[in-house]
Design a protein around this motif. Sequence first.
Motif, PDB file in Angstrom:
ATOM      1  N   SER A  15      -4.590 -28.438  24.993  1.00  0.00           N
ATOM      2  CA  SER A  15      -4.959 -26.744  24.166  1.00  0.00           C
ATOM      3  C   SER A  15      -5.381 -25.826  25.296  1.00  0.00           C
ATOM      4  O   SER A  15      -5.675 -24.816  25.408  1.00  0.00           O
ATOM      5  CB  SER A  15      -6.230 -27.165  23.466  1.00  0.00           C
ATOM      6  N   LEU A  32      -2.034 -24.026  25.834  1.00  0.00           N
ATOM      7  CA  LEU A  32      -1.553 -23.019  25.046  1.00  0.00           C
ATOM      8  C   LEU A  32      -2.976 -22.193  25.889  1.00  0.00           C
ATOM      9  O   LEU A  32      -2.348 -20.816  25.602  1.00  0.00           O
ATOM     10  CB  LEU A  32      -2.717 -24.232  23.293  1.00  0.00           C
ATOM     11  N   LEU A  33      -4.070 -22.394  25.564  1.00  0.00           N
ATOM     12  CA  LEU A  33      -4.981 -20.797  26.059  1.00  0.00           C
ATOM     13  C   LEU A  33      -4.554 -19.946  26.991  1.00  0.00           C
ATOM     14  O   LEU A  33      -4.703 -19.354  27.008  1.00  0.00           O
ATOM     15  CB  LEU A  33      -6.200 -21.945  26.021  1.00  0.00           C
ATOM     16  N   THR A  37      -1.661 -19.754  28.371  1.00  0.00           N
ATOM     17  CA  THR A  37      -0.586 -19.144  27.715  1.00  0.00           C
ATOM     18  C   THR A  37      -0.763 -17.536  27.236  1.00  0.00           C
ATOM     19  O   THR A  37      -0.176 -16.637  27.394  1.00  0.00           O
ATOM     20  CB  THR A  37       1.024 -20.060  27.275  1.00  0.00           C
ATOM     21  N   MET A  38      -1.736 -17.996  26.330  1.00  0.00           N
ATOM     22  CA  MET A  38      -2.305 -17.229  24.909  1.00  0.00           C
ATOM     23  C   MET A  38      -2.589 -16.027  26.515  1.00  0.00           C
ATOM     24  O   MET A  38      -2.462 -14.874  25.617  1.00  0.00           O
ATOM     25  CB  MET A  38      -2.991 -17.143  23.839  1.00  0.00           C
ATOM     26  N   LEU A  39      -3.421 -16.336  27.613  1.00  0.00           N
ATOM     27  CA  LEU A  39      -4.363 -15.377  27.573  1.00  0.00           C
ATOM     28  C   LEU A  39      -3.497 -14.547  28.974  1.00  0.00           C
ATOM     29  O   LEU A  39      -3.042 -13.928  29.181  1.00  0.00           O
ATOM     30  CB  LEU A  39      -4.945 -16.183  29.091  1.00  0.00           C
ATOM     31  N   ILE A  73      -0.042 -14.084  27.982  1.00  0.00           N
ATOM     32  CA  ILE A  73       0.378 -12.652  27.459  1.00  0.00           C
ATOM     33  C   ILE A  73       0.037 -11.934  27.068  1.00  0.00           C
ATOM     34  O   ILE A  73       0.566 -10.636  27.218  1.00  0.00           O
ATOM     35  CB  ILE A  73       0.708 -13.104  25.945  1.00  0.00           C
ATOM     36  N   ALA A  74      -1.548 -12.081  26.851  1.00  0.00           N
ATOM     37  CA  ALA A  74      -2.568 -10.991  26.754  1.00  0.00           C
ATOM     38  C   ALA A  74      -2.191  -9.842  28.217  1.00  0.00           C
ATOM     39  O   ALA A  74      -2.518  -8.475  28.146  1.00  0.00           O
ATOM     40  CB  ALA A  74      -3.998 -11.963  26.529  1.00  0.00           C
TER      41      ALA A  74
END
Lengths: 326, 269
Positions: A8, A11-12, A14-16, A18-19
């Motif tokens: 997780s 994942l977190l 990677t999302m950051l 992309i943002a």
Amino acid sequence: MAMLRGGSLLLLLTMLLIAALLMALSLGSVVISPLALLRLLGEHSPSLDATLVTQLRLPRALNAIAVGGLLGLSGAVMQVLLRNPLADPYVLGVSGGASLAALSAMLMGIGGSLLLPLSAFGGALLSMVLVFALATTARGFPTTRLLLTGVVMASGWGALIVLLLALAPSQQLPGMLFWLMGDLSYAGAPWLGLTVLAMSLLLLSPWGRTLNVLARGPLQAAALGVAVRPVSWGLYVLASLMTAVAVASAGTIGFVGLITPHLLRLMVGNDQRLLLPASAVAGAILLLLADTLGRSLLAPQQLPAGVVTVLLGVPVFIVLLRRSVH
Amino acid sequence: MSLLGCHQFIIDIPGRGNVQPLDIHVECGQLWGILGPNGAGKTTLLHSLAGLIPPRGGSISVAGVALSAWRRRTLAQQLGMLFQQPSSVMEMTVFESALAGRYPWLSRWQRESAADHQHVENALSAVGLEQRSQQRVAALSGGERQRLEIATLMVQDPALWLLDEPTNHLDMHQQQRVMRLLHQRAQHGKGIMMALHDINLATRWCSHLILLFDDGSLEAGPRQALLDTEKLSRLYHQPLRCVDVDDQPFFIPIVPTDQTSESSASSPF
């Protein structure tokens, strides 16, 4: 349980990432909202905004990701390899050699978009081979000798760099200083850096457990079944190559390689299987944010990314460090 | 086939000219104790046997195969080592740190299985650390850290255990507990070799002894032949006497009372 936490976290991150990438594409001297970005994708005839995003911002953002990722990853490797929390990608003098070569190229007027990174890469390799040759011993892995040789070489390069600056004609100085402070506007195509980053992550992924054992010390690792000497030299060469590629594309960007692994260690512990990929992603985020801020805070004036990373990193790191003391 | 064979094996202690060669065979079920004064080469001997430093001469075979012919990973399945300095990484949890013992048993792409985790849990409860398994290593005391090192060696589960002062930092109860644990391992077919500072632990628990004298000479063999008051006094340059408690020999130092009063009287300080 630890695995879930690890998964997780990645994942977190990677999302950051992309943002941060979306932010990098939309912010700057002209602000383009994320929605407008989507609309640009559907356009048939490219507008000025589309050119701005695809020709300028996207390559630069990808470069930031590549360089930040390379620095974060090689910093994490160096800290285990040298068993020293102060180790960073530059501790063995790689950046000094690269900078000296790059500045010499600028002075000789061959600072073209291709030749500058090439000469920086050559300087980095030269420094790496020199430190390697001077520190190597017949047996074992000379951690302390390597560290000391690297630090002394870095001082030597530093003195030569200052000498060059002192002798350089004044109209050349701003460009040279920007290089020394670390700046992404010189970076060429991002593909080399991204490829090296991806390859390094792939190469290192089966070695996480070995690095965990190596962190216990060379004798202890050997007693647990690690072939310490070949593994250590392999890691040293890989980390130096990653640094050389990073320095060649963006100059000396300080702090990312030092601070990213420490930040993550404070949050998730010291399992290298998680720490290595996380350091790469977090390094990328940090540099991407720093470069975006540097481009947009005082736009059209640009701040070098190397300065912004440090200004961002110092308070974040100190807060986390203080909170971690129970 | 012995777990470990030394043939004319000479350890390399810098600056010491004639070191006597060692010829021993360590078999399953034996507990060897290495005794000697500070600097006699106990640690050097253990490190040399583990292949971590090259010897001055002679050869070693592990499970019948020359030490140099082993790959490190497979060697670590045969032979494990407890170091004098604890080596756990501070930021790791106790559980993660002990799990490092599985390293030689896992291939590069393999994940630790439930069985590996069970190994760790068993080892941690054997040394009484099961309650602390999720804490960071940095939170442990010196003695607890030492027990964690022993648990890690249990998790590694080699055929031959080399231990450099396994009772370091341990209180009396924990000392007995660790020695009992090592004794049990030997009964389950392991070979144990350990450097000890406490003669009485060695006489109580070891089946064989190696005496390393600081002039480079040595004696090795079954315990009975070497438990000699004169010999041990010469080993430590310390007069000893032997007392029997429940048919168990105990060696205690003789404090030369007259000498101390004499020397303090003549002392200029």
